[in-house]
Design an enzyme around this catalytic site. Structure first.
Site, PDB file in Angstrom:
ATOM      1  N   GLU A  55      -1.914 -75.718 -33.268  1.00 39.58           N
ATOM      2  CA  GLU A  55      -1.830 -74.441 -32.530  1.00 39.58           C
ATOM      3  C   GLU A  55      -0.884 -73.448 -33.203  1.00 39.58           C
ATOM      4  OE1 GLU A  55      -0.919 -75.056 -28.410  1.00 39.58           O
ATOM      5  OE2 GLU A  55      -2.902 -75.845 -27.960  1.00 39.58           O
ATOM      6  N   GLU A 103      -8.089 -80.893 -27.482  1.00 34.73           N
ATOM      7  CA  GLU A 103      -7.160 -81.302 -26.426  1.00 34.73           C
ATOM      8  C   GLU A 103      -7.689 -80.852 -25.072  1.00 34.73           C
ATOM      9  OE1 GLU A 103      -3.140 -79.939 -26.831  1.00 34.73           O
ATOM     10  OE2 GLU A 103      -3.114 -80.262 -28.993  1.00 34.73           O
TER      11      GLU A 103
HETATM   12  C1  GLA Z   1      -0.625 -77.815 -26.483  1.00 38.66           C
HETATM   13  C2  GLA Z   1      -0.128 -78.621 -27.672  1.00 38.66           C
HETATM   14  C3  GLA Z   1       0.121 -80.073 -27.359  1.00 38.66           C
HETATM   15  C4  GLA Z   1       0.757 -80.238 -26.010  1.00 38.66           C
HETATM   16  C5  GLA Z   1      -0.110 -79.578 -24.963  1.00 38.66           C
HETATM   17  C6  GLA Z   1       0.392 -79.764 -23.553  1.00 38.66           C
HETATM   18  O1  GLA Z   1      -1.973 -77.719 -26.377  1.00 38.66           O
HETATM   19  O2  GLA Z   1      -0.970 -78.525 -28.782  1.00 38.66           O
HETATM   20  O3  GLA Z   1       0.944 -80.594 -28.377  1.00 38.66           O
HETATM   21  O4  GLA Z   1       2.027 -79.666 -26.018  1.00 38.66           O
HETATM   22  O5  GLA Z   1      -0.150 -78.202 -25.233  1.00 38.66           O
HETATM   23  O6  GLA Z   1      -0.467 -79.173 -22.603  1.00 38.66           O
END
Ligand code: GLA
Ligand code: ZN
Length: 684
Positions: free
Chosen positions: A156, A311
């Site tokens: 991210e 995710e």
């Molecule tokens: C983001 C990050 C993860 C984690 C999630 C928690 O998407 O990429 O590492 O911190 O948030 O919701």
């Protein structure tokens, strides 16, 4: 008509999670147990090494890959695959201590302390050097490992840095773009408030205690920041790619506004993204369902092929004001929603809950209890079973005849402008509201940008196309002349690509296509409204009156036909909804903002008139959507109930079978609360 699977090594629906075994190296029994549990949950892929830099290089130049060797070997022995991450989303402490230049500087020009993640400067030569070393060492060691199916670059990407390196890079970027100071001063309209630049070295990033009122400057800074992320991504890719060019590369995206993902995606083999819908804040989840449908479609549209849901949470997040659990059924519904919109994988954050630190209460497949006898684990394992039944869907596409235009620089420019409604222009909300009208009808849509090709679409919807270059205006005109239907709204064709107003009348480059002149625009307070009344015998066959809120344009027809007129104030009787015929196509313009009742009625008419295919030819109750994927011969339809109540659908008389069980489907189909059914039919 099928795309190749994301990985030839794993040509099935992927299912898995972010896995952080480096947090558990002192707990060998946990690591062993994890493999057993992964198999039990029907998981076949894990994203590993995401923030592992300190575990891989605990001191400068000393590398400890043994734990990762053991892990990947044991994955290979057990039929589990890995997205291998570059660990560059967070840096080890030793690096910040020894080389403070790697730390970011804020817009206020103060350097951050070590901490958190993503706190590094992409232009620091030391940070680049250290990144190159760790990435290439990883690639050298693992790029050909049998368990590794692709690269998960960084995590991210986000944020910005205002250090001296970055100021220099910004000046260079500006210089390359404009070539002369005269061109720059014109493009940014710097004669305003004596902002004229007389040397390149005067250019600085926007700052709260300095320059922030020159829109062209702000817009270019945002483009520059976005380009910096893309450049750093490219740098990371180049460090790993040579060791096995056939490994697909991705980076997990999020709903981050500061990166033009459409540009970023061009550097990737597969798009992946992280979706965290906050379900159950209301009984009826359809607003949120449509919102995430939009984002799934956006990420799929970036490369126009299946994506990875990298995710999602198997239960709850830990960052909401109030964190709700997923109610029974919701795990399957929200996961299959991603598949419906084109995902070929369902992955979670994270596999096992951390024991400490800020994410210890974030949902995970394996809870602190440490075993499989939990509601969440059972839901995940059951989804694993479902995904295994859907292998046939891998590589199928979405047959979209509708496209929604959504540009990053338009988003940035709209929000930067002052007036007419600083209390909220609601650009994204408007785009989502238009999208939702298609979602409710079960009409598949692509989310595209001005630079994408417009061929192949019957309909393009471009809500609030405030920033519209001459070039985009020409492309849209061509699209209409060639027989396409275009829908635009108020606050379109106002500025060009450097945020200068179009002269000679709005909507600037769209004026001929729309056959109107927008002379003025008025904003309304939240407690105010105008209205529009449909004219007798209008081509869309709509009747009655609808509310107009927030923004109302006073427009003149220059050839367009009025379909509705304003009802209130001195606007009364003036055109409020128009259609213009041009070449073989038509262009509609909504002069005011409307609510869902109007948008739904309007787009039902448009979909019918354009002959756009819906996923199923059936009445869909509010909050129930149907989305389709196809291989060209067989259609897979996802019927999804976000309404929060039991629903029933009467299907058309095609013969449908259940994609999971293969059994024929009853025509009167019941959908439970949070229910989802995947049915298939042969294409005519
Ligand atoms: C983001 C990050 C993860 C984690 C999630 C928690 O998407 O990429 O590492 O911190 O948030 O919701
Ligand atoms: Zn910097």
């Amino acid at each position: 008509m099928k795309q190749a699977p994301i990985s030839a090594k794993l040509p099935v629906m992927m299912h898995g999670a972010d896995y952080n075994p480096d947090q558990w190296l002192n707990y060998p029994e946990v690591l062993k147990e994890d493999i057993r549990l992964m198999k039990l949950a029907g998981c076949n892929v894990m994203a590993v090494g995401i923030f592992s830099w300190a575990s891989l290089e605990p001191e400068e130049g000393r590398f400890t890959f043994e734990w990762l060797d053991r892990l990947l070997d044991s994955f290979a022995d057990n039929g589990i695959y890995a997205w291998l991450a570059t660990p560059t989303g967070a840096r080890p402490n030793w690096m910040s201590e020894k080389y403070p230049e790697v730390l970011r500087v804020g817009p206020n020009r103060v350097r951050n302390l070590h901490g958190m993640r993503h706190n590094h400067c992409y232009n620091s030569p030391i940070f680049r050097e250290k990144t190159k070393i760790i990435n290439s060492k990883l690639a050298q060691r693992y790029a050909k490992h049998p368990a590794v199916i692709g690269w998960h670059i960084n995590n991210e990407y986000s944020g910005e840095c205002h250090c001296d390196y970055c100021q220099g890079a910004f000046q260079e970027w500006i210089r390359r773009k404009y070539e002369s100071l005269d061109a720059l001063n014109e493009a940014w309209w710097t004669t305003f408030w004596a902002h004229t630049y007389s040397s390149w070295s005067q250019i600085e990033s926007p700052a709260p205690h300095g320059e922030f009122a020159v829109h062209g400057h702000n817009l270019d800074w945002r483009r520059f920041v976005s380009d910096q992320h893309i450049d750093f991504l490219q740098f990371e890719i180049e460090a790993v790619r040579p060791f096995n060019p056939s490994l697909p590369v991705t980076t997990n995206m999020h709903m981050i506004e500061s990166i033009d993902y459409r540009k970023m995606a061009k550097r990737l083999d597969v798009v992946s993204w992280d979706a965290y819908p906050t379900w159950h804040d209301r009984k009826d989840d359809s607003e949120l369902g449509a919102y995430f449908g939009f984002y799934h479609d956006l990420f799929r549209s970036l490369l126009r092929k299946p994506f990875v849901l990298m995710e999602s949470t198997p239960s709850m997040t830990n960052w909401q004001g109030v964190s709700k659990l997923k109610q029974p059924g919701m795990h399957k519904l929200s996961s299959l929603q991603a598949v419906a919109h084109g995902s070929d994988s369902i992955q979670y954050f994270q596999w096992r809950k951390s024991r400490g630190s800020s994410e210890k209460f974030h949902g995970a497949v394996v809870d602190h209890a440490g075993h499989e006898h939990t509601r969440v684990f059972r839901d995940v394992a059951s989804l694993g079973g479902t995904l295994a039944e859907l292998t046939e869907l891998v590589g199928t596409t979405r047959p979209a005849e509708t496209a929604i235009l959504f540009d990053w620089d338009n988003r940035w420019a709209i929000k930067d402008a002052q007036g007419p409604r600083n209390s909220g222009l609601h650009y994204e909300e408007t785009v989502h509201a238009h999208y939702k009208a298609f979602w409710e009808q079960g009409v598949p849509a692509d989310i595209i940008g001005s630079e994408d090709g417009f061929e192949g679409y019957k309909l393009i919807v471009a809500p609030m196309l405030y920033l519209c270059s001459e070039e985009t205006g020409r492309k849209l005109q061509q699209f209409v002349e060639d027989g396409g239907t275009l829908v635009t709204t108020y606050w379109s064709g106002v500025v060009n690509e450097t945020d200068l107003c179009h002269l000679g009348g709005f909507p600037g480059p769209l004026r001929k296509t729309l056959g109107i002149w927008a002379e003025e625009i008025e904003a309304l307070h939240d407690h105010e409204a105008n209205s529009i009344t449909m004219l007798e015998g209008n081509a869309l066959g709509l009747q009655g009156s609808f509310k107009a809120v927030e923004l109302c344009e006073l427009i003149h027809s220059e050839g367009a036909e009025a379909l509705a007129v304003y009802g209130e104030s001195f606007f009364a009787g003036r055109p409020a909804l128009t259609v213009n015929k041009l070449g073989a196509g038509r262009a509609y313009h909504m002069a005011a903002r409307h609510q869902d009742d109007f948008l739904n009625a309007f787009y039902v008419g448009i979909v019918r008139d354009c002959g756009i295919k819906r996923a199923v030819d059936a009445v869909l109750p509010a909050g129930v959507t149907a989305q389709v994927r196809t291989d060209g011969l067989k259609d897979y339809i996802f019927l999804m109930n976000f309404s929060g109540i039991l629903q029933e659908i009467t299907l058309d008389d095609c013969s449908y079978t259940d994609a999971e069980s293969g059994l024929p489907i009853e025509q009167q189909l019941k959908l439970d609360v949070h229910g989802v059914r995947v049915v298939c039919r042969t294409r005519e």
